[in-house]
Design an enzyme around this catalytic site. Structure first.
Site, PDB file in Angstrom:
ATOM      1  N   HIS A  93       0.839  -1.205   0.000  1.00  0.00           N
ATOM      2  CA  HIS A  93       0.000   0.000   0.000  1.00  0.00           C
ATOM      3  C   HIS A  93       0.872   1.253   0.000  1.00  0.00           C
ATOM      4  O   HIS A  93       1.038   1.921   1.012  1.00  0.00           O
ATOM      5  CB  HIS A  93      -0.950  -0.016   1.196  1.00  0.00           C
ATOM      6  CG  HIS A  93      -2.021  -1.051   1.083  1.00  0.00           C
ATOM      7  ND1 HIS A  93      -1.948  -2.270   1.732  1.00  0.00           N
ATOM      8  CD2 HIS A  93      -3.174  -1.069   0.365  1.00  0.00           C
ATOM      9  CE1 HIS A  93      -3.028  -2.984   1.439  1.00  0.00           C
ATOM     10  NE2 HIS A  93      -3.778  -2.285   0.608  1.00  0.00           N
ATOM     11  N   ARG A  96       3.138   3.591  -5.538  1.00  0.00           N
ATOM     12  CA  ARG A  96       3.060   2.848  -6.801  1.00  0.00           C
ATOM     13  C   ARG A  96       1.700   2.132  -6.916  1.00  0.00           C
ATOM     14  O   ARG A  96       1.132   2.050  -8.000  1.00  0.00           O
ATOM     15  CB  ARG A  96       4.211   1.846  -6.928  1.00  0.00           C
ATOM     16  CG  ARG A  96       4.371   1.288  -8.354  1.00  0.00           C
ATOM     17  CD  ARG A  96       5.603   0.416  -8.493  1.00  0.00           C
ATOM     18  NE  ARG A  96       6.823   1.120  -8.166  1.00  0.00           N
ATOM     19  CZ  ARG A  96       7.498   1.901  -9.019  1.00  0.00           C
ATOM     20  NH1 ARG A  96       7.062   2.060 -10.253  1.00  0.00           N
ATOM     21  NH2 ARG A  96       8.595   2.506  -8.632  1.00  0.00           N
ATOM     22  N   HIS A  97       1.184   1.628  -5.787  1.00  0.00           N
ATOM     23  CA  HIS A  97      -0.165   1.044  -5.805  1.00  0.00           C
ATOM     24  C   HIS A  97      -1.193   2.116  -6.158  1.00  0.00           C
ATOM     25  O   HIS A  97      -2.104   1.869  -6.967  1.00  0.00           O
ATOM     26  CB  HIS A  97      -0.487   0.413  -4.449  1.00  0.00           C
ATOM     27  CG  HIS A  97      -1.934   0.049  -4.283  1.00  0.00           C
ATOM     28  ND1 HIS A  97      -2.552  -0.940  -5.021  1.00  0.00           N
ATOM     29  CD2 HIS A  97      -2.895   0.573  -3.460  1.00  0.00           C
ATOM     30  CE1 HIS A  97      -3.831  -1.023  -4.670  1.00  0.00           C
ATOM     31  NE2 HIS A  97      -4.064  -0.119  -3.724  1.00  0.00           N
ATOM     32  N   ALA A 293      -3.076 -18.224  -2.006  1.00  0.00           N
ATOM     33  CA  ALA A 293      -3.478 -16.838  -1.754  1.00  0.00           C
ATOM     34  C   ALA A 293      -4.312 -16.289  -2.901  1.00  0.00           C
ATOM     35  O   ALA A 293      -5.232 -15.490  -2.688  1.00  0.00           O
ATOM     36  CB  ALA A 293      -2.243 -15.963  -1.541  1.00  0.00           C
ATOM     37  N   GLN A 294      -4.014 -16.714  -4.132  1.00  0.00           N
ATOM     38  CA  GLN A 294      -4.611 -16.094  -5.302  1.00  0.00           C
ATOM     39  C   GLN A 294      -5.815 -16.824  -5.866  1.00  0.00           C
ATOM     40  O   GLN A 294      -6.734 -16.189  -6.378  1.00  0.00           O
ATOM     41  CB  GLN A 294      -3.547 -15.944  -6.398  1.00  0.00           C
ATOM     42  CG  GLN A 294      -2.455 -14.923  -6.067  1.00  0.00           C
ATOM     43  CD  GLN A 294      -3.017 -13.552  -5.776  1.00  0.00           C
ATOM     44  OE1 GLN A 294      -3.262 -13.213  -4.625  1.00  0.00           O
ATOM     45  NE2 GLN A 294      -3.236 -12.780  -6.809  1.00  0.00           N
TER      46      GLN A 294
END
Length: 367
Positions: A93, A96-97, A293-294
């Protein structure tokens, strides 16, 4: 730093600008960059902060927002600097985010031809909410804030403490005359813009995901761009899409973000263990892998949301929805490999144990 936040815990500092007017080096965007900025395939990793600032500045000019809101171009520069300097250096966070989310919003505005269907004020609300949506994120999520009874959780009564904080910081920055990009907007119009930006930033709390998506699903089949409630709901879904859109991007751009997010998760879960707080399994370094996780997130959160938006904008299927399906398949293949390797490891361990018990030579692989 150009701006110091009163909100940073325990430091008691106020948000004060420097007396001088800082400027970031002017970066001239090539035609290639200008075209790439409109696409989800844009590689967000190859840019310095000053270059990202120049890209954001370009987006505001290109969408006609500077003209629409009668912005002073120098004020726009100062505001963007104030924004950048109030994102922390978290693994995920960070600024760039912020740029990723804003660039994806700019891409969706172009891809979905939104200026033909919505007002320039709506474009300004979407872009500004995207730029501001994670301001001063501390790197620890709402669950931690609430369980640890932090200052933010107490201040906002456990109700979306981070998102409320991002809104507050955004309008602290805009309250500075030298950073107020809406200074030339009439008061009533500004009140509506402010409320709309707050609505969108608060919509990024994933605890509200089901509620917001269900509301949009009930509207999408008979969507009416002249209906203010419909348009507000669409804007909420659009910022949600952009906020969690990394897996829409090419694998080489998306996958490093998974590492960044897991690093931030592990920092939180380590701290929770130290402080005796509950730990979410998906944040525990001893329980989570990149595929685990994804996969669930892509299958049950991303694809259903983007496919719902696709009903309204079929043109996003090829460039946004299909990459999500490909990403799901990619991580499912990785999980199969991980599972196979784990099984081999278990069998090998079992052979070692049996060999020690029977005092026979240990085979390299199970027979």
């Amino acid at each position: 730093m150009m701006y110091l936040l009163a909100s940073r815990q325990n430091d008691g500092k106020k948000l004060n600008p420097r007396r001088d007017v800082p400027s970031y080096p002017k970066y001239t965007l090539s035609q290639e960059t200008i075209e790439a900025l409109k696409k989800p395939t844009f590689d967000v990793w190859h840019w310095e902060h000053n270059e990202m600032l120049s890209c954001l500045e370009y987006m505001y000019h290109d969408l006609g927002l500077v003209k629409e809101f009668n912005m002073n171009p120098i004020t726009l520069k100062r505001w963007l600097l104030g924004i950048q300097e109030n994102y922390r250096s978290n693994p995920f966070h960070n600024f760039r985010h912020c740029f990723c989310v804003s660039q994806m919003m700019y891409g969706m505005i172009n891809l979905c031809n939104l200026p033909e269907k919505m007002t320039l004020t709506d474009m300004g609300i979407l872009m500004t909410a995207a730029v501001c949506h994670d301001l001063d994120h501390p790197g620890y999520n709402n669950t931690y804030q609430i369980n640890a009874r932090t200052e933010l959780a107490v201040r906002y009564n456990d109700i979306s403490p981070l998102e409320n904080h991002h809104c507050a910081v955004a309008f602290q920055i805009l309250s500075l005359p030298e950073c107020n990009i809406f200074a030339n907007v009439e008061l009533e119009a500004y009140k509506q813009i402010r409320q709309a930006i707050i609505t969108l930033i608060l919509a990024t709390d994933m605890a509200r995901h089901g509620e917001i998506l269900d509301s949009f699903k009930h509207k999408v089949d008979s969507f009416d761009f002249t209906n203010e409630e419909h348009v507000t709901c669409l804007k909420m879904v659009l910022i949600k899409c952009c906020d969690i859109s990394n897996e829409v991007r090419p694998t080489e751009v998306a996958e490093p973000w998974v590492d960044c997010l897991l690093e931030e998760y592990f920092m939180q879960s380590d701290r929770e263990k130290t402080e005796g707080l509950p730990v979410a399994p998906f944040m525990d370094r001893d329980k989570v892998t990149k595929p685990t996780a994804q996969i669930g997130f892509i299958k049950f959160v991303l694809i259903p949301m983007f496919e719902t938006v696709m009903k309204l904008f079929p043109q996003i299927e090829e460039i946004m929805v299909q990459p999500l399906r490909d990403s799901r398949d990619h991580y499912e293949e990785l999980k199969q490999i991980d599972d196979a390797m784990t099984e081999v490891g278990h069998l090998f361990s079992l052979n070692i144990t049996l060999s020690l018990v029977n005092q026979i030579p240990i085979p390299i692989f199970p027979s």
